[in-house]
Design a protein around this motif. Structure first.
Motif, PDB file in Angstrom:
ATOM      1  N   GLU A  54      38.819  48.834  39.683  1.00  0.00           N
ATOM      2  CA  GLU A  54      38.793  47.610  40.476  1.00  0.00           C
ATOM      3  C   GLU A  54      40.078  46.808  40.286  1.00  0.00           C
ATOM      4  N   LYS A  76      30.870  41.725  27.933  1.00  0.00           N
ATOM      5  CA  LYS A  76      31.178  40.887  29.110  1.00  0.00           C
ATOM      6  C   LYS A  76      31.286  39.408  28.747  1.00  0.00           C
ATOM      7  N   ARG A 130      35.956  43.928  33.546  1.00  0.00           N
ATOM      8  CA  ARG A 130      36.282  44.494  34.848  1.00  0.00           C
ATOM      9  C   ARG A 130      36.831  45.907  34.686  1.00  0.00           C
ATOM     10  N   GLU A 184      41.092  40.185  32.413  1.00  0.00           N
ATOM     11  CA  GLU A 184      39.830  40.458  33.107  1.00  0.00           C
ATOM     12  C   GLU A 184      39.271  41.831  32.753  1.00  0.00           C
ATOM     13  N   GLN A 185      40.132  42.774  32.366  1.00  0.00           N
ATOM     14  CA  GLN A 185      39.637  44.056  31.851  1.00  0.00           C
ATOM     15  C   GLN A 185      39.010  43.837  30.474  1.00  0.00           C
TER      16      GLN A 185
END
Length: 203
Positions: free
Chosen positions: A58, A140, A54, A49-50
């Motif tokens: 978070e 993204k 992200r 997710e990084q």
């Protein structure tokens, strides 16, 4: 066979080694605890997710809320990231640089967090040699989503049918093919040279 005019390299496990266990062999000496931590806390799914964009802040907060006793180890994942990329695959890098030197159009497409990619470029200067790069954490989007292949092609003026993609993940190879690219699964430098030769490219 369509002439290949564009060659696109993945980075992790194609040009540079990556192993998140490396710093944790020192930080978590107990084998069972370390295995549990990387399988249940700082997991591959969490880390990807990084790569998708992200923030580390978070990501860390999410895990610390779930595993407050692992606060220090969770923070250590980003803090010691540089130890996870200990060396380049020199034979693969030699192929890429040889292709560039021979006048081929070479770019890179990688699943990578935006900030750690900046760090990687400082550690491994050869990552600055290709014409350009699409970094998943910046745009993204993430492989194997066809959209990231389409974005890369449009960003760098690539004709998909004339593009050859090199990646160590079969699902990413399949994603590239769905986007209309040619693609080969990276195994080692010797196999890559043979794959390039099949497309009429000397390396």
């Amino acid at each position: 066979m369509t002439e290949i005019r564009h060659i696109v390299f993945d980075i992790g496990k194609v040009l540079i080694h990556y192993d998140p266990e490396l710093p944790f062999r020192r930080l978590i000496a107990d084998d069972d605890k370390r295995t549990w931590f990387l399988a249940e806390v700082c997991t591959s799914d969490w880390n990807v997710e990084q790569d998708r964009g992200r923030s580390w802040e978070e990501a860390e907060a999410l895990l610390i809320e779930r595993h407050p006793d692992e606060h220090d180890n969770i923070r250590s994942f980003r803090r010691h990231w540089h130890e996870m990329v200990p060396h380049a695959y020199e034979d693969s890098v030699a192929i890429m640089e040889g292709l560039i030197d021979a006048g081929h159009d070479v770019t890179m497409l990688t699943n990578f967090a935006a900030d750690t990619f900046v760090e990687a470029r400082n550690i491994f200067p050869f990552l600055n040699r290709p014409r350009g790069v699409t970094v998943s954490g910046e745009v993204k989007l993430i492989k194997p989503d066809e959209k990231i292949f389409d974005l890369h092609a449009s960003s760098f003026g690539l004709e998909p049918a004339s593009t050859l993609f090199i990646d160590d993940s079969q699902k990413n190879v399949d994603g590239a093919k769905r986007a209309g690219w040619n693609a080969v699964l990276f195994q080692d430098a010797e196999t890559l040279r043979a794959d390039l030769a099949r497309y009429g490219i000397a390396a």
